[in-house]
Design a protein around this motif. Structure first.
Motif, PDB file in Angstrom:
ATOM      1  N   PRO A 167       3.750   0.511  14.069  1.00 15.58           N
ATOM      2  CA  PRO A 167       3.639   1.708  14.927  1.00 15.58           C
ATOM      3  C   PRO A 167       4.885   2.583  14.896  1.00 15.58           C
ATOM      4  CG  PRO A 167       2.773  -0.222  16.051  1.00 15.58           C
ATOM      5  CD  PRO A 167       3.410  -0.729  14.804  1.00 15.58           C
ATOM      6  N   ASN A 168       6.051   1.970  14.616  1.00 21.31           N
ATOM      7  CA  ASN A 168       7.279   2.760  14.593  1.00 21.31           C
ATOM      8  C   ASN A 168       7.304   3.771  13.447  1.00 21.31           C
ATOM      9  OD1 ASN A 168       8.396   1.426  16.804  1.00 21.31           O
ATOM     10  ND2 ASN A 168       9.338  -0.160  15.541  1.00 21.31           N
ATOM     11  N   TRP A 169       6.594   3.449  12.370  1.00 18.96           N
ATOM     12  CA  TRP A 169       6.701   4.295  11.182  1.00 18.96           C
ATOM     13  C   TRP A 169       5.386   4.956  10.809  1.00 18.96           C
ATOM     14  CZ3 TRP A 169      11.394   5.516   9.883  1.00 18.96           C
ATOM     15  CH2 TRP A 169      12.445   4.660  10.230  1.00 18.96           C
ATOM     16  N   TYR A 170       4.284   4.260  10.982  1.00 17.49           N
ATOM     17  CA  TYR A 170       2.998   4.858  10.627  1.00 17.49           C
ATOM     18  C   TYR A 170       2.739   6.081  11.502  1.00 17.49           C
ATOM     19  CZ  TYR A 170      -1.961   5.422   9.732  1.00 17.49           C
ATOM     20  OH  TYR A 170      -3.193   5.935   9.382  1.00 17.49           O
ATOM     21  N   ASN A 171       2.500   7.188  10.863  1.00 18.76           N
ATOM     22  CA  ASN A 171       2.218   8.438  11.581  1.00 18.76           C
ATOM     23  C   ASN A 171       3.382   8.874  12.461  1.00 18.76           C
ATOM     24  OD1 ASN A 171       0.232  10.388  11.556  1.00 18.76           O
ATOM     25  ND2 ASN A 171      -0.624   9.784  13.530  1.00 18.76           N
ATOM     26  N   SER A 172       4.587   8.472  12.078  1.00 21.69           N
ATOM     27  CA  SER A 172       5.779   8.806  12.858  1.00 21.69           C
ATOM     28  C   SER A 172       6.216  10.240  12.580  1.00 21.69           C
ATOM     29  CB  SER A 172       6.920   7.849  12.494  1.00 21.69           C
ATOM     30  OG  SER A 172       7.320   8.080  11.139  1.00 21.69           O
TER      31      SER A 172
END
Length: 557
Positions: A141-146
Motif C-alpha cells: 500500500p505504501n507504493w502501489y498507486n502512491s
C-alpha cells in the motif's frame, strides 16, 4: 585502420541530464511517508523528482514530444541498423531506465536497460511497469498507486521523461549502483568519481534518446556511415584491448580489407565488404575502464610491420630489453612507483617474457566457470595477399576516435623505441634532432623524448598528468609516452621486406574533447587533430581525416 575508443566513458551522454531545480517549488510534506515525495527510502531519495519544476522543464526544452520536427520529437530511431534485429537504438515509443549521465547499464546499475555487453537493450512500452521497476515491483500500500508512482506515470505519458529518485547513503545496496559511493569507483579503477547526476534515476522514452543519444551510439553510427561512403580506401577496425595486466594489445575486429590483389588499380567493392566492416563496428563492447591509446597504437604498429615476413617486431622488442634505468619498462630491470590507488607493484612494470609479442589466451574463470578470451598482439596475416601493407607507395594510417585523454596507458618499450629513432637521426617537426636521456629520470631536467603539449595552450608539465593514470615514467616533461609511440611509428620503417620507408601515421578525432595530449599525439604521428562536439561535426571530421590520409604525406603538419 579505425581505432575506436571502447572505454566505459563512451556510455555517457554528451550532455548529462539536468540536475537543476527551482528552490521551494512544490515542497514535499514536512514529514514525508513512504510513497510520498521527499521520502528517503531503500529505493532512493524521492527529492526533486517529477517533470513540472520550471527550472527542470527549461533545462529539458531541447526535447519536445509534441513538436512536428523529428530533430526535437525523436520520432525517428537514431540507429535503425538491421544488424541489431528488432531492437534498434532507440525505439521511439518505448521507455528506458537511465541515470543522469548514461543509460542504466546492467553491469553497475539497477534497474537497467543496456545489456552488459552494451550491444542490446531492454525497453518496454508498459508505463506503469517501468515506473514500478524503480521500486522492484513493490506493490505494498505504501507504493502501489502512491503519489510518486502516479507522478512517474503521468510524466511518461505527457512528457516522455521522468526524473526519479536520487541514490543516497540510505539507499539499499540492491537499488543503488556499483560505483556508489563514489570512492568505491575511485578505488577500483582510479577514475574520477562520477558527478552527482550519475546517481539520479531517470526513465526516458526512446524519443529522448533519439534526440540526444549516448556517445557510444553516436560514434558507432557515424563511423558506420563513414565506412559506408569512404571512396577507394582499404579499411579495418580495432578497439582498445582487454586487460593483460601490463601491455594490453589492441583488439582487431576486422583486418584491413580488401586483400592486396583486389585493391589495385581500384578497390574491389564486393571484396571490401562494407557490411562486414560495419558489423565489426557493431560488435564493439564499450566496457573498458582503461583508455590505452598509446598501447593500442604500439600494437597496431606491430600489425603494420613485416613481422610475419622477417620477424622485424620480434627483433626489435623481444625480451629482455634490459633498459638499465629505473622507470623505463622492459625486462629485467625496469620498474616504476607502485600504484597509489590499488597498491599494484611497479617493480614488475613491463617485464613479462612475451610483453610486446603476446599471443591470444584462453581460459576459464575460476569463480564463474565461464570461458574467457584475451586477444593477443595482432600481426598481419601470413598470406601475401592479406598483408597490411600491399604497396611500397601505400599511405598507412590509424584514425583514433576517442572522447578523452589516455588513461592507464604507457606500458610501451619507450627506451627501445627512442634508441631506434636516435640511430636513424629522427627529427622533430621543426627540424631539431630527437634527444632522449633516460638516466636518473627523477632528477634529469632534460630527458628529451616527445611532448608537444606546449604548442596547444598548455605546458609540457600539463601532459605529465599522473592522476587516474598509471603507470607513468618519472622524468619531468616526459612522464607519458603516448605521443612518443605515435612519433616512433610515423618516422620508423616498419617493414624490411619492401622498398622505401613504410611508416604509420596517427590522426586523432576527439569527440567532445581536445586534450593537449590528444593534439600532441596527432602532431607526433604526422597526422592531424580534429575536435567534434556533435554528430555532424564528427562525420565531417572523419571525412576530412580521410582526405588528409589520401593526400601526399608531405602535406601533413
Amino acid at each position: 585502420m579505425f581505432l575506436l575508443d571502447n572505454s566505459e566513458s563512451r556510455l555517457d551522454f554528451p550532455e548529462y541530464l539536468p540536475e537543476v531545480f527551482t528552490p521551494g517549488f512544490d515542497p514535499p510534506p514536512a514529514v514525508p511517508k513512504p510513497g510520498e515525495r521527499g521520502y528517503d527510502s531503500d529505493y532512493g531519495h524521492w527529492i526533486n523528482t517529477g517533470c513540472t519544476d520550471p527550472a527542470l522543464v527549461a533545462a529539458m526544452s531541447w526535447f519536445d514530444k509534441g513538436s512536428p520536427d523529428p530533430a526535437k520529437n525523436g520520432s525517428v530511431s537514431y540507429d535503425n541498423d538491421a544488424d541489431f534485429g528488432t531492437t534498434p537504438f532507440f525505439e521511439p515509443d518505448k521507455f528506458y531506465h537511465a541515470r543522469g549521465r548514461r543509460i542504466a547499464w546492467a553491469v553497475e546499475d539497477f534497474p537497467w536497460s543496456l545489456s552488459a555487453a552494451t550491444s542490446s537493450l531492454d525497453a518496454s512500452s508498459y508505463i506503469q511497469g517501468r515506473c514500478y521497476q524503480v521500486t522492484n515491483w513493490d506493490s505494498s500500500p505504501n507504493w502501489y498507486n502512491s503519489p510518486v508512482m502516479k507522478e512517474c506515470e503521468q510524466c511518461l505519458a505527457t512528457k516522455g521523461w521522468w526524473r526519479g529518485p536520487l541514490i543516497t547513503a540510505k539507499t539499499s545496496s540492491w537499488f543503488n549502483d556499483d560505483d556508489f559511493p563514489p570512492t568505491r569507483k575511485l578505488s577500483i579503477t582510479g577514475q574520477e568519481p562520477p558527478p552527482p547526476e550519475a546517481y539520479r534515476k531517470w526513465i526516458v522514452s526512446g524519443r529522448v534518446l533519439n534526440v540526444r543519444p549516448p556517445k557510444f551510439v553516436v560514434a558507432r553510427k557515424v563511423l558506420k556511415e563513414i565506412i559506408n561512403m569512404a571512396p577507394n580506401v582499404r579499411m579495418g577496425v580495432a578497439t582498445f584491448g582487454k586487460d593483460h595486466g601490463w601491455f594490453d594489445p589492441p583488439e582487431l575486429l576486422s583486418e584491413l580489407r580488401p586483400s592486396c590483389d583486389l585493391s589495385f588499380p581500384t578497390i574491389n567493392e564486393a571484396a571490401l565488404d562494407r557490411p562486414l566492416l560495419m558489423k565489426a563496428v557493431n560488435s564493439t563492447q564499450f566496457r573498458n575502464y582503461e583508455r590505452s591509446t598509446g598501447e593500442a597504437l604500439f600494437g597496431l604498429g606491430g600489425y603494420f610491420s613485416s613481422q610475419k615476413q622477417d620477424n622485424k617486431w620480434k627483433n626489435w622488442f623481444d625480451q629482455p630489453l634490459s633498459p638499465g634505468y629505473f622507470g623505463w619498462p622492459g625486462c629485467c630491470n625496469g620498474g616504476t612507483y607502485d600504484n597509489a590507488d590499488t597498491g599494484q607493484e611497479g617493480i614488475y612494470y613491463g617485464v613479462t617474457a612475451d610483453e610486446w609479442l603476446k599471443a591470444p589466451k584462453w581460459g576459464t574463470d575460476p569463480l564463474t566457470g565461464n570461458p574467457w578470451y584475451l586477444p593477443g598482439q595482432p600481426f598481419e596475416n601470413g598470406d601475401s595477399n592479406r598483408r597490411s601493407v600491399c604497396f611500397s607507395d601505400q599511405t598507412s594510417a590509424v584514425i583514433v576516435l576517442t572522447d578523452g585523454a589516455p588513461r592507464y596507458d604507457n606500458t610501451v618499450p619507450i627506451t627501445r623505441m627512442m634508441e631506434i629513432l636516435k640511430a636513424h637521426g629522427a627529427q622533430h617537426p621543426d627540424g631539431a634532432l630527437l634527444t632522449f636521456d633516460p638516466s636518473n629520470p627523477e632528477t634529469n631536467a632534460n630527458p628529451g623524448g616527445v611532448n608537444y603539449c606546449h604548442l596547444f595552450g598548455a605546458t609540457q608539465q600539463d601532459c605529465d598528468y599522473t592522476a587516474y593514470n598509471w603507470p607513468t615514467g618519472l622524468a619531468r616533461t616526459n612522464k607519458n609516452f603516448m605521443d612518443d609511440v605515435a612519433f616512433f611509428l610515423s618516422r620508423t620503417d616498419l617493414r624490411g621486406d619492401m622498398t622505401g620507408s613504410q611508416t604509420m601515421r596517427t590522426f586523432v578525432v576527439g569527440y567532445g574533447d581536445s586534450s593537449p595530449m590528444l593534439q600532441s599525439i596527432a602532431l607526433a604521428g604526422q597526422g592531424r587533430f580534429y575536435r567534434a562536439d556533435n554528430p555532424v561535426a564528427l562525420r565531417d571530421a572523419l571525412m576530412r581525416t580521410l582526405g588528409e590520409i589520401r593526400a601526399p604525406a608531405s602535406s601533413a603538419p
